[in-house]
Design an enzyme around this catalytic site. Structure first.
Site, short mmCIF file in Angstrom:
data_model
loop_
_atom_site.label_atom_id
_atom_site.label_comp_id
_atom_site.label_asym_id
_atom_site.label_seq_id
_atom_site.Cartn_x
_atom_site.Cartn_y
_atom_site.Cartn_z
N GLY A 90 -6.94 -6.40 3.79
CA GLY A 90 -6.67 -7.85 3.83
C GLY A 90 -7.52 -8.67 2.88
N LYS A 113 0.82 -1.23 0.00
CA LYS A 113 0.00 0.00 0.00
C LYS A 113 0.84 1.26 0.00
CE LYS A 113 0.15 -2.16 3.92
NZ LYS A 113 -0.32 -3.39 4.51
N LYS A 168 -4.11 3.31 2.48
CA LYS A 168 -5.27 2.57 1.98
C LYS A 168 -6.38 3.54 1.55
CE LYS A 168 -4.10 -1.39 4.88
NZ LYS A 168 -4.24 -1.97 6.22
N1 HSE Z 1 -0.78 -3.72 9.55
C1 HSE Z 1 -1.93 -3.84 8.74
C2 HSE Z 1 -3.15 -3.90 9.64
C3 HSE Z 1 -1.85 -5.09 7.91
O1 HSE Z 1 -2.99 -4.01 10.86
O2 HSE Z 1 -4.25 -3.81 9.15
C4 HSE Z 1 -2.73 -5.05 6.72
O3 HSE Z 1 -2.38 -4.03 5.85
#
Ligand code: HSE
Length: 436
Positions: A136, A107, A207
């Site tokens: 995810g 990302k 994101k």
């Molecule tokens: N570190 C990110 C989270 C992982 O906790 O959502 C997924 O991008």
């Protein structure tokens, strides 16, 4: 292209490792469905000695040399799961030059160099697929990019970071201390290598930029996103919020306005406990999309962790393999920069907690300032603290909690400055936005 598609995997962390497992578990089923044999051909890592490659087939080449994996003529598709800007960016550009599609979960890279990468993919007529970069396992980018293409998407509100949602849930429901909840999230494999990106909101901001770019058809980058993390949220705020009928969530919000300008921000916010996003707990993520014709849509699922994220990578991998076989590729988003509306020009409702002297006229003076800055008060709660002022030792202190109606960010910031300078105001404890 032969019926066997060889995958070159860059990076073997939590997601890379789960992808290797998933690929071998699903290989036969995928062959039956697609007629294509998708095989892991090679894995590149920085330090071979650091990893146990248990379960990885013997014929899979393990190398320290990522560039040679990308250049290897036996590799058909490159999966980039290294993360970070470099060397990921250069390796992806190299893959495109040799006509190889790329699947990535990166990302940070997409939110900073998305338009460069899309243009390079297009110039070489190959796929750049990145569903795993956002939320995810949840399919959200493909719907924004394809299913909702005809939709006038107005607003997206997402909980898109599993680590912070896990921390906030543990703090609010189980009284777990912030540090302990973060350690648990790291152990469960949700957190980024450096969890600062999670807790400071940068991961959500990347994101948000990716979702905004796809939803609005304009390039939004990470630096366009106003960003506040969860460090300012205390257990005390959570208790107060609950009492008032809210839960506190880290939100990524992307909105399109009348003039087609766009406002994108990440901040913790009070969400009414009746809102669907309030029910998103633990490492789960959800993205709430509001469209002119579609009305409200919600996408929900596991937003972090090895297997869920690998599931999104594998979906893209199958898509890229099919496209490669039929010599086609997905259309890339436009690279034109979005016209950004800065945070000061946006509006929001607010929660503000302050401690003030308990004496005649204080509440009225404070309320007068709200009126002066055009901020309407929706709810107020006052509680005597039975403690004395640090400044005037004979004066008792009260805590006041205000929830406002929607107000201008600029005016509200001025109101907060004004209140902070009030003689009767002992301390402004916190200011958090409220989603209506
Ligand atoms: N570190 C990110 C989270 C992982 O906790 O959502 C997924 O991008």
């Amino acid at each position: 292209v032969s019926d066997v598609i060889k995958v070159g995997l860059l990076g073997y962390g939590t997601v890379g490792c789960s992808l290797a497992d998933l690929l071998s578990e699903r290989k036969d089923a995928l062959k039956e469905i697609t007629g294509i044999d998708i095989e892991l051909g090679a894995i590149a890592v920085r330090n071979k000695a650091k990893y146990a490659f248990a379960g990885v087939a013997e014929n899979v080449e393990i190398t320290n040399d990522a560039a040679s994996l990308v250049a290897n003529p036996n590799i058909d598709i490159v999966v980039e799961l290294i993360g970070g800007l470099e060397p990921a960016r250069s390796l992806i550009l190299e893959a495109f030059k040799s006509g190889k599609p790329v699947v990535t979960g990166n990302k940070e890279l997409l939110a900073n160099f998305g338009s460069e990468l899309f243009a390079a993919a297009e110039a070489n007529s190959v796929d750049l697929l990145f569903e795993a970069s956002t939320a995810g396992a949840i399919p959200i980018l493909r719907p924004l990019r394809e299913s909702l293409l005809g939709e006038d998407v107005r607003r997206i509100i997402g909980i898109v970071n599993g680590t912070t949602n896990y921390i906030l849930t543990e703090m609010s429901e189980n009284g777990v201390a912030y540090d302990d909840a973060l350690t648990q999230a790291q152990e469960l494999g949700f957190a980024e290598a450096d969890p600062t990106a999670d807790v400071e909101g940068y991961d959500s901001a990347a994101k948000a930029a990716i979702m905004a770019s796809l939803a609005f058809g304009k390039d939004v980058t990470a630096k366009d996103v106003y960003c506040e993390g969860i460090s300012k949220v205390s257990a005390f705020d959570m208790v107060l919020a609950k009492k008032l009928g809210y839960v506190i969530k880290l939100l990524a919000i992307a909105q399109k306005y009348e003039n087609y300008d766009v406002g994108v921000r990440v901040y913790p916010a009070l969400v009414p406990d009746t809102h669907p996003l309030a029910a998103v707990r633990g490492s789960y993520n959800a993205v709430f999309v509001e469209g002119a014709a579609s009305s409200e849509l919600m996408f929900y699922g596991k937003g972090a962790g090895g297997k869920p994220t690998a599931s999104a990578v594998l979906g893209d991998l199958v898509d890229a393999a099919r496209n490669l076989k039929s010599s086609t590729h997905r259309v890339v988003p436009s690279g034109e920069p979005a016209d950004m509306r800065p945070i000061e020009a946006l509006t929001s409702a607010f929660y503000i907690v302050l401690e003030a002297k308990d004496e005649p006229g204080v509440l009225s003076a404070i309320a007068g300032q709200f009126a002066h800055y055009g901020v309407s008060i929706k709810a107020i709660e006052q509680e005597p603290l039975n403690t004395y002022s640090k400044i005037d030792e004979d004066k008792l202190i009260s805590r006041m909690v205000f929830i406002t109606r929607r107000a201008s960010e600029r005016d509200f910031a001025k109101l907060v400055d004004e209140l902070a300078s009030f003689e009767a105001v002992e301390q402004i404890k916190n200011v958090i936005r409220v989603v209506e």
